[in-house]
Design a protein around this motif. Structure first.
Motif, PDB file in Angstrom:
ATOM      1  N   PRO A  41       0.824  -1.212   0.000  1.00 54.39           N
ATOM      2  CA  PRO A  41       0.000   0.000   0.000  1.00 54.39           C
ATOM      3  C   PRO A  41       0.855   1.258   0.000  1.00 54.39           C
ATOM      4  N   GLY A  42       0.536   2.166  -0.905  1.00 50.25           N
ATOM      5  CA  GLY A  42       1.247   3.432  -0.979  1.00 50.25           C
ATOM      6  C   GLY A  42       2.607   3.369  -1.629  1.00 50.25           C
ATOM      7  N   LYS A  43       2.973   2.204  -2.140  1.00 54.32           N
ATOM      8  CA  LYS A  43       4.288   2.043  -2.759  1.00 54.32           C
ATOM      9  C   LYS A  43       4.139   1.630  -4.222  1.00 54.32           C
ATOM     10  N   GLU A  44       5.217   1.813  -4.964  1.00 55.00           N
ATOM     11  CA  GLU A  44       5.224   1.396  -6.355  1.00 55.00           C
ATOM     12  C   GLU A  44       5.396  -0.115  -6.451  1.00 55.00           C
ATOM     13  N   ARG A  45       4.958  -0.634  -7.579  1.00 48.74           N
ATOM     14  CA  ARG A  45       5.147  -2.056  -7.831  1.00 48.74           C
ATOM     15  C   ARG A  45       6.640  -2.319  -8.002  1.00 48.74           C
ATOM     16  N   GLU A  46       7.138  -3.356  -7.334  1.00 49.99           N
ATOM     17  CA  GLU A  46       8.561  -3.634  -7.376  1.00 49.99           C
ATOM     18  C   GLU A  46       8.857  -5.061  -7.807  1.00 49.99           C
ATOM     19  N   PHE A  47       9.973  -5.212  -8.460  1.00 48.71           N
ATOM     20  CA  PHE A  47      10.439  -6.512  -8.929  1.00 48.71           C
ATOM     21  C   PHE A  47      10.782  -7.417  -7.756  1.00 48.71           C
ATOM     22  N   VAL A  48      10.411  -8.686  -7.871  1.00 45.90           N
ATOM     23  CA  VAL A  48      10.751  -9.683  -6.862  1.00 45.90           C
ATOM     24  C   VAL A  48      11.682 -10.740  -7.458  1.00 45.90           C
ATOM     25  N   ALA A  49      11.251 -11.357  -8.550  1.00 41.66           N
ATOM     26  CA  ALA A  49      12.044 -12.445  -9.136  1.00 41.66           C
ATOM     27  C   ALA A  49      11.603 -12.687 -10.569  1.00 41.66           C
ATOM     28  N   ALA A  50      12.481 -13.313 -11.349  1.00 45.24           N
ATOM     29  CA  ALA A  50      12.147 -13.684 -12.714  1.00 45.24           C
ATOM     30  C   ALA A  50      12.877 -14.962 -13.079  1.00 45.24           C
ATOM     31  N   ILE A  51      12.332 -15.662 -14.064  1.00 48.09           N
ATOM     32  CA  ILE A  51      12.915 -16.927 -14.497  1.00 48.09           C
ATOM     33  C   ILE A  51      12.790 -17.037 -16.003  1.00 48.09           C
ATOM     34  N   THR A  52      13.843 -17.490 -16.662  1.00 47.92           N
ATOM     35  CA  THR A  52      13.840 -17.610 -18.110  1.00 47.92           C
ATOM     36  C   THR A  52      13.159 -18.899 -18.558  1.00 47.92           C
ATOM     37  N   TRP A  53      13.122 -19.068 -19.878  1.00 45.35           N
ATOM     38  CA  TRP A  53      12.335 -20.119 -20.528  1.00 45.35           C
ATOM     39  C   TRP A  53      12.317 -21.445 -19.787  1.00 45.35           C
ATOM     40  N   PHE A  54      13.470 -22.037 -19.613  1.00 39.72           N
ATOM     41  CA  PHE A  54      13.553 -23.372 -19.036  1.00 39.72           C
ATOM     42  C   PHE A  54      14.149 -23.345 -17.633  1.00 39.72           C
ATOM     43  N   GLY A  55      14.131 -22.151 -17.056  1.00 44.71           N
ATOM     44  CA  GLY A  55      14.625 -22.043 -15.695  1.00 44.71           C
ATOM     45  C   GLY A  55      16.131 -21.995 -15.586  1.00 44.71           C
ATOM     46  N   GLU A  56      16.814 -21.805 -16.716  1.00 45.61           N
ATOM     47  CA  GLU A  56      18.270 -21.825 -16.677  1.00 45.61           C
ATOM     48  C   GLU A  56      18.852 -20.583 -16.022  1.00 45.61           C
ATOM     49  N   ASN A  57      18.073 -19.519 -16.012  1.00 43.96           N
ATOM     50  CA  ASN A  57      18.514 -18.281 -15.362  1.00 43.96           C
ATOM     51  C   ASN A  57      17.413 -17.747 -14.463  1.00 43.96           C
ATOM     52  N   THR A  58      17.791 -17.346 -13.278  1.00 48.92           N
ATOM     53  CA  THR A  58      16.853 -16.725 -12.355  1.00 48.92           C
ATOM     54  C   THR A  58      17.441 -15.407 -11.852  1.00 48.92           C
ATOM     55  N   TYR A  59      16.554 -14.507 -11.499  1.00 41.08           N
ATOM     56  CA  TYR A  59      16.942 -13.175 -11.050  1.00 41.08           C
ATOM     57  C   TYR A  59      16.124 -12.837  -9.816  1.00 41.08           C
TER      58      TYR A  59
END
Length: 123
Positions: A41-59
């Motif tokens: 609440p009251g904050k901007e949407r923020e990045f948490v995590a991401a994953i590429t096509w086959f899961g070979e890279n995560t962020y």
């Protein structure tokens, strides 16, 4: 078009765990990078995590690194976010999204979004 539905949110005590799921329909997401974002609440949407096509890279955002794990099961067209050692500051609505181009850390780079699931961590 891709429809995304998040689930698994809820109320948990600090130190607890939750597993969020994001089920996709309409088309396969197996060739897409997928991300999780959150908005308090009251904050901007923020990045948490991401994953590429086959899961070979995560962020991961620094704030969740070592506590959260993103994964995917392309056979089920589903992406997951395992959240451990939860803290009150993790309280937010969590959204999954399909990356459609740009910087992976910015919400503007995602073209399809779910409706979100509420995560509340009590102290």
């Amino acid at each position: 078009q891709v429809q995304l539905v998040e689930s698994g949110g809820g109320l948990v005590q600090a130190g607890g765990s939750l597993r969020l799921s994001c089920a996709a329909s309409g088309r396969t997401i197996s060739t897409y990078t997928m991300g999780w974002f959150r908005q308090a609440p009251g904050k901007e949407r923020e990045f948490v995590a991401a994953i590429t096509w086959f899961g070979e890279n995560t962020y991961y955002a620094d704030s969740v690194k070592g506590r959260f794990t993103i994964s995917r099961d392309n056979s089920k067209n589903t992406v997951y976010l395992q959240m451990n050692s939860l803290k009150p500051e993790d309280t937010a609505v969590y959204y999954c999204a399909v990356f459609t181009g740009g910087d992976i850390y910015y919400p503007q780079s995602y073209g399809y979004w779910g409706q979100g699931t509420q995560v509340t961590v009590s102290s």
